[in-house]
Motif scaffolding. Structure first.
Motif, PDB file in Angstrom:
ATOM      1  N   ALA A  45     -41.779 -52.196  52.079  1.00 38.83           N
ATOM      2  CA  ALA A  45     -40.302 -52.204  51.817  1.00 38.83           C
ATOM      3  C   ALA A  45     -39.629 -51.453  52.844  1.00 38.83           C
ATOM      4  O   ALA A  45     -38.811 -51.632  53.329  1.00 38.83           O
ATOM      5  CB  ALA A  45     -40.066 -51.778  50.340  1.00 38.83           C
ATOM      6  N   SER A  46     -40.449 -50.271  52.933  1.00 37.63           N
ATOM      7  CA  SER A  46     -39.863 -49.194  53.978  1.00 37.63           C
ATOM      8  C   SER A  46     -39.821 -50.050  55.440  1.00 37.63           C
ATOM      9  O   SER A  46     -39.157 -49.852  56.122  1.00 37.63           O
ATOM     10  CB  SER A  46     -40.827 -48.103  54.101  1.00 37.63           C
ATOM     11  OG  SER A  46     -40.731 -47.525  52.895  1.00 37.63           O
ATOM     12  N   MET A  47     -40.973 -50.669  55.832  1.00 34.99           N
ATOM     13  CA  MET A  47     -41.236 -51.429  57.261  1.00 34.99           C
ATOM     14  C   MET A  47     -39.977 -52.386  57.233  1.00 34.99           C
ATOM     15  O   MET A  47     -39.197 -52.418  58.204  1.00 34.99           O
ATOM     16  CB  MET A  47     -42.385 -51.991  57.259  1.00 34.99           C
ATOM     17  CG  MET A  47     -43.504 -50.825  57.549  1.00 34.99           C
ATOM     18  SD  MET A  47     -45.151 -51.852  58.017  1.00 34.99           S
ATOM     19  CE  MET A  47     -45.513 -52.585  56.587  1.00 34.99           C
ATOM     20  N   ALA A  48     -39.806 -52.967  56.253  1.00 34.38           N
ATOM     21  CA  ALA A  48     -38.889 -54.248  56.467  1.00 34.38           C
ATOM     22  C   ALA A  48     -37.309 -53.668  56.406  1.00 34.38           C
ATOM     23  O   ALA A  48     -36.564 -54.025  57.285  1.00 34.38           O
ATOM     24  CB  ALA A  48     -39.082 -55.205  55.378  1.00 34.38           C
ATOM     25  N   LEU A  49     -37.099 -52.883  55.580  1.00 31.37           N
ATOM     26  CA  LEU A  49     -35.850 -52.367  55.422  1.00 31.37           C
ATOM     27  C   LEU A  49     -35.546 -51.575  56.825  1.00 31.37           C
ATOM     28  O   LEU A  49     -34.405 -51.541  57.289  1.00 31.37           O
ATOM     29  CB  LEU A  49     -35.568 -51.417  54.338  1.00 31.37           C
ATOM     30  CG  LEU A  49     -34.018 -50.908  54.315  1.00 31.37           C
ATOM     31  CD1 LEU A  49     -33.520 -51.462  52.799  1.00 31.37           C
ATOM     32  CD2 LEU A  49     -33.848 -49.427  54.453  1.00 31.37           C
ATOM     33  N   GLY A  50     -36.388 -50.632  57.292  1.00 32.53           N
ATOM     34  CA  GLY A  50     -36.117 -49.916  58.451  1.00 32.53           C
ATOM     35  C   GLY A  50     -35.934 -50.765  59.596  1.00 32.53           C
ATOM     36  O   GLY A  50     -35.191 -50.542  60.640  1.00 32.53           O
ATOM     37  N   ALA A  51     -36.438 -52.107  59.691  1.00 31.96           N
ATOM     38  CA  ALA A  51     -36.484 -52.846  60.918  1.00 31.96           C
ATOM     39  C   ALA A  51     -35.049 -53.562  60.458  1.00 31.96           C
ATOM     40  O   ALA A  51     -34.262 -53.643  61.686  1.00 31.96           O
ATOM     41  CB  ALA A  51     -37.546 -54.086  60.777  1.00 31.96           C
ATOM     42  N   PHE A  52     -34.650 -54.175  59.399  1.00 31.77           N
ATOM     43  CA  PHE A  52     -33.553 -55.189  59.595  1.00 31.77           C
ATOM     44  C   PHE A  52     -32.214 -54.103  59.407  1.00 31.77           C
ATOM     45  O   PHE A  52     -31.369 -54.535  60.053  1.00 31.77           O
ATOM     46  CB  PHE A  52     -33.628 -55.948  58.277  1.00 31.77           C
ATOM     47  CG  PHE A  52     -34.763 -57.107  58.553  1.00 31.77           C
ATOM     48  CD1 PHE A  52     -34.215 -58.143  59.434  1.00 31.77           C
ATOM     49  CD2 PHE A  52     -35.899 -57.046  57.921  1.00 31.77           C
ATOM     50  CE1 PHE A  52     -35.235 -59.177  59.734  1.00 31.77           C
ATOM     51  CE2 PHE A  52     -36.611 -58.161  58.274  1.00 31.77           C
ATOM     52  CZ  PHE A  52     -36.381 -58.993  59.130  1.00 31.77           C
ATOM     53  N   ALA A  53     -32.299 -53.268  58.749  1.00 36.06           N
ATOM     54  CA  ALA A  53     -31.019 -52.346  58.501  1.00 36.06           C
ATOM     55  C   ALA A  53     -30.541 -51.604  59.778  1.00 36.06           C
ATOM     56  O   ALA A  53     -29.454 -51.384  59.811  1.00 36.06           O
ATOM     57  CB  ALA A  53     -31.026 -51.263  57.435  1.00 36.06           C
ATOM     58  N   ALA A  54     -31.418 -51.284  60.627  1.00 33.45           N
ATOM     59  CA  ALA A  54     -31.196 -50.836  61.865  1.00 33.45           C
ATOM     60  C   ALA A  54     -30.622 -51.385  62.728  1.00 33.45           C
ATOM     61  O   ALA A  54     -29.751 -51.019  63.675  1.00 33.45           O
ATOM     62  CB  ALA A  54     -32.411 -49.957  62.753  1.00 33.45           C
ATOM     63  N   VAL A  55     -30.546 -52.994  62.746  1.00 34.18           N
ATOM     64  CA  VAL A  55     -30.018 -53.628  63.705  1.00 34.18           C
ATOM     65  C   VAL A  55     -28.650 -53.625  63.854  1.00 34.18           C
ATOM     66  O   VAL A  55     -27.964 -53.579  64.771  1.00 34.18           O
ATOM     67  CB  VAL A  55     -30.576 -55.268  63.402  1.00 34.18           C
ATOM     68  CG1 VAL A  55     -29.580 -55.961  64.194  1.00 34.18           C
ATOM     69  CG2 VAL A  55     -31.894 -55.371  63.402  1.00 34.18           C
ATOM     70  N   ALA A  56     -27.906 -53.448  62.660  1.00 39.70           N
ATOM     71  CA  ALA A  56     -26.435 -53.304  62.409  1.00 39.70           C
ATOM     72  C   ALA A  56     -25.854 -51.981  62.659  1.00 39.70           C
ATOM     73  O   ALA A  56     -24.594 -51.865  62.883  1.00 39.70           O
ATOM     74  CB  ALA A  56     -26.057 -53.941  61.123  1.00 39.70           C
ATOM     75  N   GLN A  57     -26.572 -51.005  62.982  1.00 35.05           N
ATOM     76  CA  GLN A  57     -26.096 -49.732  63.231  1.00 35.05           C
ATOM     77  C   GLN A  57     -25.315 -49.502  64.588  1.00 35.05           C
ATOM     78  O   GLN A  57     -25.889 -49.873  65.720  1.00 35.05           O
ATOM     79  CB  GLN A  57     -27.181 -48.641  63.077  1.00 35.05           C
ATOM     80  CG  GLN A  57     -27.973 -48.620  61.650  1.00 35.05           C
ATOM     81  CD  GLN A  57     -27.120 -48.502  60.564  1.00 35.05           C
ATOM     82  OE1 GLN A  57     -25.984 -47.791  60.817  1.00 35.05           O
ATOM     83  NE2 GLN A  57     -27.042 -49.547  59.617  1.00 35.05           N
ATOM     84  N   THR A  58     -24.165 -48.772  64.558  1.00 37.04           N
ATOM     85  CA  THR A  58     -23.832 -48.444  65.903  1.00 37.04           C
ATOM     86  C   THR A  58     -23.739 -46.912  66.081  1.00 37.04           C
ATOM     87  O   THR A  58     -23.635 -46.249  67.267  1.00 37.04           O
ATOM     88  CB  THR A  58     -22.255 -48.531  65.736  1.00 37.04           C
ATOM     89  OG1 THR A  58     -21.578 -48.064  64.775  1.00 37.04           O
ATOM     90  CG2 THR A  58     -21.873 -50.244  65.983  1.00 37.04           C
TER      91      THR A  58
END
Lengths: 204, 497
Positions: free
Chosen positions: B287-300
């Motif tokens: 869960a951490s690997m997946a969330l870390g990868a996908f949620a970071a994409v949208a950050q500014t």
């Protein structure tokens, strides 16, 4: 024996009754006072169990410090308790169901409970017989020897708490006049006071 | 009467505690303007951490316990302590410039850093549930105050409050779990507990439900502290709101402490119940690997980006712990898992320190900026800094021959060795996603044009730390033994006892 049983039922009944009053009393100050009553009676229960140190601690720490803190909060912050209670009925089903689920889980845990076979022997500091040592003495004997590390660590945690409170709230205000006693003592009388000879009948 | 306990193994901790109190006196009584006092206390605190590091290598590496079994030393705690002290000293060194610039000259900041570091050292040396909790609280309390040290700044105080509330919740969970475990075992000592649990897994009635509940709650508390999904909610907000040097500190030393503690509790006290907790570790790792990868994409915001990156990296490190719980594959594989995790952790800390050095150097007109797009044109305005940040980002993305690649390689190798193929596959896939946002930063630095350049001026301490980190990341493949040997010794120390 019968005196003990009577004392137990007295303390227990008053504890439960005052605990109910804490959450039902309309006036928050009354709630806090009922809380004090509940603490005192719990202390009585501890004495009956032979844990006089815990009883003392409860009176000193909870009745002495914690409730005074509560009273301060209640009196100093202008909290509208009627407003806080609004929506109580609305949220009660949700709260109650969470409570029931937790209770069911606890029942599962307690139902399937068993101790490790060697658990009884593992007690690090068995309670000494009450005839040989009071429990205040027994606690002191291990707190400052076996558990000195934890005792000191707790001291450091409190130190951090103190530093934190000062860092986050203390500020230097401009225009505050402090009393400097040395300056007050060293004042030259001739500089600050004026001596006048007042003739009678004329005024200053 | 037993007399005085043996104080030698705890010498670094005692030294740090005395230093904290002495520095308080220095800070209060030293004459002069606040800036000078803060600077002196800050340098003294950094020096004390370096000295404590030397003390750790001198006195705390031999295996043993003291203080009635509450405090344990050995290769594993010593490895973690060296990392913690180095990371704390470097972040403290980098913070001076930022705080002087922001006009926050509080000498309490370095003292709180010393006390937080002391708490972390006590965490990794804890051999008892109560000692664990004491260290954890000492660390957490100091961190809450540090997060809101800029108390006139709304975001700083907000992040401190959020961290405090969620941290208190985590402590509650941990304590509840501890009390259940204590209720089963009748002891809080990890070694005695491990003996009790040795036969619990294959006993007639199976492991006690209450005990499993306790272990799960302890894990929840620890997962909060390492910010693993699903207990990560506080991380992005706290990382974004806290002053940048504090964020740099949060992302480095406390991660080491919490992860080492996680490993030590799981492998030490609950080692024989691995069948119960291994699945949980596998789940939170994925869960951490997946969330870390996908949620970071949208950050500014770059600090928020680093928060998600750290969540993802914790996921990769937990693969190592999952391998450590693979009892069926034998002790050697388990040991490899822990070793790979320690290597990954060390490399991650170096990359994080370097990256945050670059973030601290992101200034425009003397004010710190933290938007990703502010990096545009950095390759022209400050080519050295851009090159260093590019190295860290390529390394985080896992491009060979940089150190980050080897960290991931070791972890995935050990996962395959233990037969945890799904973990390795998901790890590789999510690091491919992660490449996107790491490399996007490089693209912005090198190919986008800036409307307004960032300042060229960079503080000496910051550029030194960034340069050192970049060199280590670049040169890791030439002599990996520098980190892997001590990690191997630490992992072996964990399994010897």
């Amino acid at each position: 024996m019968i005196v003990q049983a009577l004392a137990f039922y007295l303390f227990a009944a008053v504890t439960v009754a005052s605990a109910v009053m804490v959450i039902t009393a309309k006036n928050p100050v009354h709630s806090v006072l009922f809380l004090v009553l509940a603490f005192f009676n719990t202390a009585g229960l501890f004495v009956l169990m032979g844990a006089e140190f815990l009883a003392m601690l409860l009176v000193v720490v909870y009745c002495g410090a914690v409730t005074v803190l509560f009273l301060f909060v209640v009196m100093m912050l202008d909290i509208n308790f009627v407003e806080l209670r609004q929506g109580f009925l609305q949220y009660m089903p949700l709260g109650a169901s969470v409570g029931i689920i937790l209770l069911a889980e606890l029942a599962v845990v307690m139902g399937g409970w068993h101790f490790a076979p060697e658990a009884a022997k593992a007690g690090a500091a068995p309670i000494p017989a009450i005839e040989t040592m009071t429990n205040t003495h027994a606690l002191g004997a291990i707190l400052y020897t076996d558990y000195i590390y934890l005792f000191q660590a707790a001291g450091l945690v409190l130190l951090v708490g103190m530093i934190g409170a000062i860092v986050l709230t203390h500020r230097q205000r401009a225009g505050v006049r402090r009393q400097v006693i040395r300056d007050q003592i060293n004042v030259d009388v001739q500089e600050v006071a004026e001596f006048k000879k007042v003739e009678s009948g004329k005024g200053v | 009467m037993s007399g005085l306990p043996n104080l030698t193994p705890a010498l670094p901790e005692i030294f740090m505690a005395c230093v904290a109190m002495a520095l308080l006196m220095v800070g209060v009584f030293m004459k002069g303007e606040a800036k000078k006092v803060t600077r002196t206390v800050s340098y003294l605190a950094t020096g004390a951490m370096v000295l404590a590091l030397l003390l750790v290598t001198a006195f705390s590496t031999t295996a043993g316990t003291t203080f009635n079994g509450l405090f344990i030393t050995g290769a594993f705690p010593a490895f973690a302590k060296v990392l913690i002290l180095a990371a704390s000293a470097l972040t403290l060194l980098m913070s001076r410039d930022f705080f002087e610039n922001a006009n926050v000259t509080r000498f309490e900041y370095p003292i709180l850093a010393v006390l937080a570091t002391l708490g972390m050292m006590m965490m990794v040396s804890a051999n008892d549930l109560i000692a664990l909790y004491m260290g954890l609280e000492l660390q957490s309390l100091s961190l809450y105050v540090m997060a809101s040290i800029m108390r006139n700044d709304l975001r700083s105080t907000e992040s401190g409050l959020k961290y405090f509330v969620l941290g208190a919740l985590a402590s509650g969970m941990l304590l509840y779990g501890s009390s259940l475990v204590y209720g089963f075992a009748g002891t809080t000592n990890f070694e005695v507990m491990a003996e009790m649990f040795a036969h619990e897994q294959d006993s007639v009635h199976g492991p006690s439900v209450g005990l499993i509940f306790g272990i799960v709650f302890v894990m929840v508390g620890l997962a909060f502290k390492v910010s693993a999904v699903p207990f990560h909610m506080w991380t992005p907000d706290v990382y974004e709101g806290a002053p940048t040097p504090v964020t740099a500190f949060f992302a480095s030393a406390p991660k080491v402490a919490a992860l080492s503690l996680f490993v030590f509790v799981m492998m030490g006290a609950f080692g024989d119940l691995a069948a119960q907790w291994q699945q949980i570790v596998i789940f939170i790792s994925i869960a951490s690997m997946a969330l870390g990868a996908f949620a970071a994409v949208a950050q500014t915001n770059i600090k928020r980006l680093m928060a998600y990156s750290s969540i993802g990296n914790v996921g990769y490190m937990l693969i190592g712990l999952a391998v450590g719980g693979a009892v069926a594959s034998g002790a050697e594989t388990q040991q490899n898992g822990i070793e790979s995790m320690l290597v990954y952790l060390s490399i991650y800390i170096i990359m994080t320190l370097g990256t945050f050095g670059c973030i601290l150097a992101m200034k425009r007109g003397g004010d710190n900026v933290e938007n990703i797009n502010d990096l545009a044109g950095l390759s022209k305005s400050n080519p050295m800094m851009a090159a260093a940040l590019a190295i860290f980002m390529f390394s985080m993305a896992g491009i060979p021959p940089l150190a980050g690649f080897f960290g991931k390689l070791y972890v995935f190798q050990s996962a395959l060795e233990a037969g945890l193929v799904s973990l390795a596959v998901i790890g590789v896939l999510s690091s491919v996603v992660g490449c996107f946002y790491y490399i996007r930063l490089i693209k912005i630095m090198y190919f986008d044009d800036a409307e307004e350049d960032l300042d060229r001026q960079v503080g000496t301490e910051i550029s030194m730390v960034v340069a050192a980190a970049a060199i280590v990341i670049l040169a890791f493949f030439i002599y990996p033994g520098f980190i892997t040997d001590s990690a191997a010794a630490a992992a072996a120390g964990l399994f010897a006892g």
